[in-house]
Design an enzyme around this catalytic site. Structure first.
Site, PDB file in Angstrom:
ATOM      1  N   HIS A  99       1.510   5.533  13.511  1.00 32.08           N
ATOM      2  CA  HIS A  99       0.556   4.827  14.388  1.00 32.08           C
ATOM      3  C   HIS A  99      -0.466   5.856  14.884  1.00 32.08           C
ATOM      4  O   HIS A  99      -1.224   6.390  14.092  1.00 32.08           O
ATOM      5  CB  HIS A  99       1.373   4.178  15.514  1.00 32.08           C
ATOM      6  CG  HIS A  99       0.633   3.190  16.349  1.00 32.08           C
ATOM      7  ND1 HIS A  99      -0.608   2.716  16.061  1.00 32.08           N
ATOM      8  CD2 HIS A  99       0.991   2.564  17.516  1.00 32.08           C
ATOM      9  CE1 HIS A  99      -0.985   1.847  16.991  1.00 32.08           C
ATOM     10  NE2 HIS A  99      -0.027   1.746  17.900  1.00 32.08           N
TER      11      HIS A  99
ATOM     12  N   HIS B 227      -3.525   0.069   6.087  1.00 30.15           N
ATOM     13  CA  HIS B 227      -3.478  -0.574   7.399  1.00 30.15           C
ATOM     14  C   HIS B 227      -2.818  -1.941   7.250  1.00 30.15           C
ATOM     15  O   HIS B 227      -3.027  -2.609   6.250  1.00 30.15           O
ATOM     16  CB  HIS B 227      -4.905  -0.742   7.952  1.00 30.15           C
ATOM     17  CG  HIS B 227      -4.932  -0.967   9.419  1.00 30.15           C
ATOM     18  ND1 HIS B 227      -4.765  -2.214   9.963  1.00 30.15           N
ATOM     19  CD2 HIS B 227      -5.074  -0.103  10.450  1.00 30.15           C
ATOM     20  CE1 HIS B 227      -4.821  -2.104  11.276  1.00 30.15           C
ATOM     21  NE2 HIS B 227      -4.997  -0.841  11.610  1.00 30.15           N
TER      22      HIS B 227
ATOM     23  N   ASP C 291      -8.093   6.717  11.448  1.00 31.14           N
ATOM     24  CA  ASP C 291      -7.598   8.074  11.657  1.00 31.14           C
ATOM     25  C   ASP C 291      -8.034   9.059  10.586  1.00 31.14           C
ATOM     26  O   ASP C 291      -7.854  10.264  10.747  1.00 31.14           O
ATOM     27  CB  ASP C 291      -6.060   8.068  11.706  1.00 31.14           C
ATOM     28  CG  ASP C 291      -5.569   7.454  12.981  1.00 31.14           C
ATOM     29  OD1 ASP C 291      -6.159   7.735  14.025  1.00 31.14           O
ATOM     30  OD2 ASP C 291      -4.595   6.682  12.937  1.00 31.14           O
TER      31      ASP C 291
HETATM   32  N1  ACO Z   1      -0.079   6.283   1.064  1.00 31.70           N
HETATM   33  C1  ACO Z   1       0.526   5.885  -0.068  1.00 31.70           C
HETATM   34  N2  ACO Z   1       1.017   4.650  -0.269  1.00 31.70           N
HETATM   35  C2  ACO Z   1       0.897   3.777   0.753  1.00 31.70           C
HETATM   36  C3  ACO Z   1       0.274   4.120   1.957  1.00 31.70           C
HETATM   37  C4  ACO Z   1      -0.237   5.425   2.104  1.00 31.70           C
HETATM   38  N3  ACO Z   1      -0.859   5.816   3.211  1.00 31.70           N
HETATM   39  N4  ACO Z   1       0.288   3.060   2.805  1.00 31.70           N
HETATM   40  C5  ACO Z   1       0.911   2.081   2.127  1.00 31.70           C
HETATM   41  N5  ACO Z   1       1.272   2.512   0.892  1.00 31.70           N
HETATM   42  C6  ACO Z   1       1.916   1.733  -0.165  1.00 31.70           C
HETATM   43  C7  ACO Z   1       3.385   1.523   0.112  1.00 31.70           C
HETATM   44  O1  ACO Z   1       4.168   2.534  -0.452  1.00 31.70           O
HETATM   45  C8  ACO Z   1       3.618   0.167  -0.504  1.00 31.70           C
HETATM   46  O2  ACO Z   1       3.709   0.337  -1.885  1.00 31.70           O
HETATM   47  P1  ACO Z   1       4.774  -0.541  -2.757  1.00 31.70           P
HETATM   48  O3  ACO Z   1       4.285  -1.953  -2.613  1.00 31.70           O
HETATM   49  O4  ACO Z   1       4.688   0.010  -4.124  1.00 31.70           O
HETATM   50  O5  ACO Z   1       6.116  -0.328  -2.109  1.00 31.70           O
HETATM   51  C9  ACO Z   1       2.325  -0.591  -0.236  1.00 31.70           C
HETATM   52  O6  ACO Z   1       1.307   0.427  -0.155  1.00 31.70           O
HETATM   53  C10 ACO Z   1       2.333  -1.397   1.046  1.00 31.70           C
HETATM   54  O7  ACO Z   1       2.662  -0.524   2.111  1.00 31.70           O
HETATM   55  P2  ACO Z   1       3.447  -0.951   3.407  1.00 31.70           P
HETATM   56  O8  ACO Z   1       4.144   0.259   3.951  1.00 31.70           O
HETATM   57  O9  ACO Z   1       4.263  -2.169   3.126  1.00 31.70           O
HETATM   58  O10 ACO Z   1       2.256  -1.379   4.369  1.00 31.70           O
HETATM   59  P3  ACO Z   1       2.378  -1.611   5.910  1.00 31.70           P
HETATM   60  O11 ACO Z   1       1.373  -2.643   6.240  1.00 31.70           O
HETATM   61  O12 ACO Z   1       3.785  -1.844   6.324  1.00 31.70           O
HETATM   62  O13 ACO Z   1       1.982  -0.178   6.491  1.00 31.70           O
HETATM   63  C11 ACO Z   1       0.788   1.607   7.408  1.00 31.70           C
HETATM   64  C12 ACO Z   1       0.780   0.110   7.111  1.00 31.70           C
HETATM   65  C13 ACO Z   1       1.977   1.975   8.281  1.00 31.70           C
HETATM   66  C14 ACO Z   1      -0.500   1.937   8.206  1.00 31.70           C
HETATM   67  C15 ACO Z   1       0.831   2.396   6.082  1.00 31.70           C
HETATM   68  O14 ACO Z   1      -0.304   2.063   5.304  1.00 31.70           O
HETATM   69  C16 ACO Z   1       0.922   3.901   6.297  1.00 31.70           C
HETATM   70  O15 ACO Z   1       2.021   4.428   6.429  1.00 31.70           O
HETATM   71  N6  ACO Z   1      -0.252   4.603   6.315  1.00 31.70           N
HETATM   72  C17 ACO Z   1      -0.237   6.037   6.574  1.00 31.70           C
HETATM   73  C18 ACO Z   1      -0.130   6.291   8.071  1.00 31.70           C
HETATM   74  C19 ACO Z   1      -1.407   5.921   8.794  1.00 31.70           C
HETATM   75  O16 ACO Z   1      -2.507   6.260   8.402  1.00 31.70           O
HETATM   76  N7  ACO Z   1      -1.241   5.225   9.932  1.00 31.70           N
HETATM   77  C20 ACO Z   1      -2.362   4.861  10.818  1.00 31.70           C
HETATM   78  C21 ACO Z   1      -2.616   3.413  10.811  1.00 31.70           C
HETATM   79  S1  ACO Z   1      -4.006   3.021  11.780  1.00 31.70           S
HETATM   80  C22 ACO Z   1      -3.414   3.040  13.332  1.00 31.70           C
HETATM   81  O17 ACO Z   1      -2.259   2.902  13.642  1.00 31.70           O
HETATM   82  C23 ACO Z   1      -4.417   3.218  14.352  1.00 31.70           C
END
Ligand code: ACO
Length: 444
Positions: free
Chosen positions: A274, A313, A369
């Protein structure tokens, strides 16, 4: 009944139910009437991580992830970032409308004159180890503020709530700056209420630590940097029902005072998935080191060994509108501070990722971010204070969401349901009669 309904046939009993649909949702409690037998508690919906559950009705912030839209009280984020100020946006969030000149004056005065913290809070900060993470210090000291303002428990009193809003808005930067000064072993710089909100914060942070070689002792709060920070604060002010806001609403639903509830929200924000993501982005960019090393890093991400910090996201499945604005501001900041070499790695990383089927098919784009950390670093903020720079501007959003929850007659104390999959009833086994664990019977 209108055709805004959902007809459900329960194949266990053959019964049919017609549930009203309002604002594109059915009420989960309407499912309770669907029972397989008279002693059945009724059907529930199962939704880990609230992937498809609306848990409140809100009039504060609108997002459309597919079209990349973000509006506060109906005003597009692009217009607010260009024309408004952070304190005006805080007013807009809290009251629902843009202020008149007089209203804004009173508001800014209210926020400006609550910046001091009790001297005992300073002693509290002094107790932390020199290398304590500033976010850990912020989370604890915000909660400690509740003990200084016990009247904040009057959560039903709107005037009392407004005063706590002023206090939290104005004391968060002071706490953040003091936490930072403690970590670098420098004396605290008291708030200077003649300065604007972000100027004052920059002054409390950096006074006496002017950029090397700078002839201008005020350069750390140049108008460009103060405005850039103000815009970044506008972009972070609210984002509807995210993890930390959900924590704020949940804790607030137990009628906890706003300081303790903000502390809980900040604790949620601390997590690397987050508000800790901007910190993670910087660490990742430094670890990658050079643009030549990007392809190997991308391969590790695609193998599932790494996550590309600052990408993806839950809501935005196209470009995060906040990232577009931040990217534009990066150039203006670098004109003052000099270019951050990590920007080249970030730009190249974005280019490669946006051209790669792994990222495009999953709709993974840069989020707020991805670029904010690079700007913060150029401005002189150390990496571990980045989540704090998120918590300060998110405070008006948390407080507004908290108040909306309290004023909503439909809301009660938050209490999710569960599907129990554990043991059936069993009798206690005395210690000397328990069997050693085997590989098959591992305890959780
Ligand atoms: N890098 C690589 N792969 C990713 C990423 C990433 N940053 N984010 C998602 N994926 C992939 C997952 O592995 C998944 O792949 P799969 O379908 O093959 O298993 C798919 O994309 C969907 O991802 P989820 O984790 O289900 O997406 P969710 O909506 O739950 O997660 C999140 C959102 C937590 C923001 C995620 O994208 C992440 O971890 N990003 C990196 C951390 C980040 O930047 N957080 C800041 C968010 S903005 C904020 O809070 C203000």
């Amino acid at each position: 009944m209108s055709n805004e309904t959902l007809t459900i046939t329960d194949n266990r009993t053959g019964r049919r139910y017609e549930l009203p649909i309002e604002h594109g949702a059915i009420r989960a409690t309407d499912l309770r009437q669907i029972k397989a037998s008279p002693d059945d508690q009724g059907l529930m919906s199962y939704d880990p991580a609230y992937m498809n559950t609306a848990w409140c009705q809100s009039r504060i912030t609108f997002t459309d992830g597919d079209r990349g839209l973000l509006w506060y009280r109906g005003y597009p984020i692009e217009q607010l970032a260009e024309k408004s100020t952070f304190l005006e946006v805080a007013y807009l969030l809290w009251t629902g409308e843009l202020p008149t000149k007089d209203e804004l004056h009173t508001w800014v005065h209210g926020v400006r004159y609550h910046t001091m913290i009790h001297e005992s809070i300073k002693k509290f900060l002094d107790g932390f180890r020199h290398d304590a993470h500033p976010m850990g210090m912020l989370v604890s000291t915000v909660a400690a503020l509740a003990t200084f303002y016990p009247e904040a428990k009057n959560i039903r009193d709107s005037e009392c709530r407004r005063i706590q809003f002023y206090r939290l808005m104005s004391k968060m930067p002071t706490l953040a700056a003091f936490a930072y000064r403690h970590s670098v072993g420098m004396p605290y710089v008291y708030p200077d209420n003649r300065l604007g909100y972000t100027e004052n914060f920059l002054n409390m942070m950096f006074h006496g630590r002017e950029p090397q070689g700078s002839l201008d002792p005020e350069s750390h709060h140049s108008p460009v940097l103060a405005r850039a920070l103000d815009v970044l604060f506008i972009l972070h002010a609210d984002h509807e029902q995210n993890c930390s806001t959900a924590a704020m609403r949940t804790v607030g639903s137990a009628h906890t005072d706003p300081y303790t509830a903000v502390s809980a929200a900040a604790a949620a924000l601390y997590g690397p998935l987050h508000g800790g993501a901007n910190e993670a982005v910087l660490r990742m960019l430094r670890e990658i080191g050079t643009t030549a090393d990007i392809p190997d890093f991308i391969k590790a991400v695609k193998r599932g060994e790494r996550r590309l910090a600052g990408f993806g996201h839950r809501v935005y499945k196209s470009y995060d509108p906040r990232a577009t604005i931040i990217k534009r501001w990066a150039d203006r900041v670098f004109e003052v501070t000099g270019r951050n070499p990590l920007l080249d790695i970030a730009l190249e990383l974005e280019k490669i990722a946006l051209d790669d089927e792994y990222f495009t098919s999953r709709k993974l784009y840069p989020n707020v971010d991805f670029y904010s950390g690079i700007i913060y670093e150029a401005m002189g903020f150390p990496t571990d204070i980045f989540p704090v720079l998120f918590a300060i501007p998110r405070t008006p959003g948390w407080l507004t969401q908290w108040r909306e929850n309290l004023e909503d007659p439909e809301q009660k104390i938050t209490r999710p349901r569960q599907i129990y999959l554990g043991h059936g009833r069993r009798d206690y086994v005395p210690l000397d009669q328990r069997e050693e664990l085997t590989d098959e019977t591992t305890r959780v």
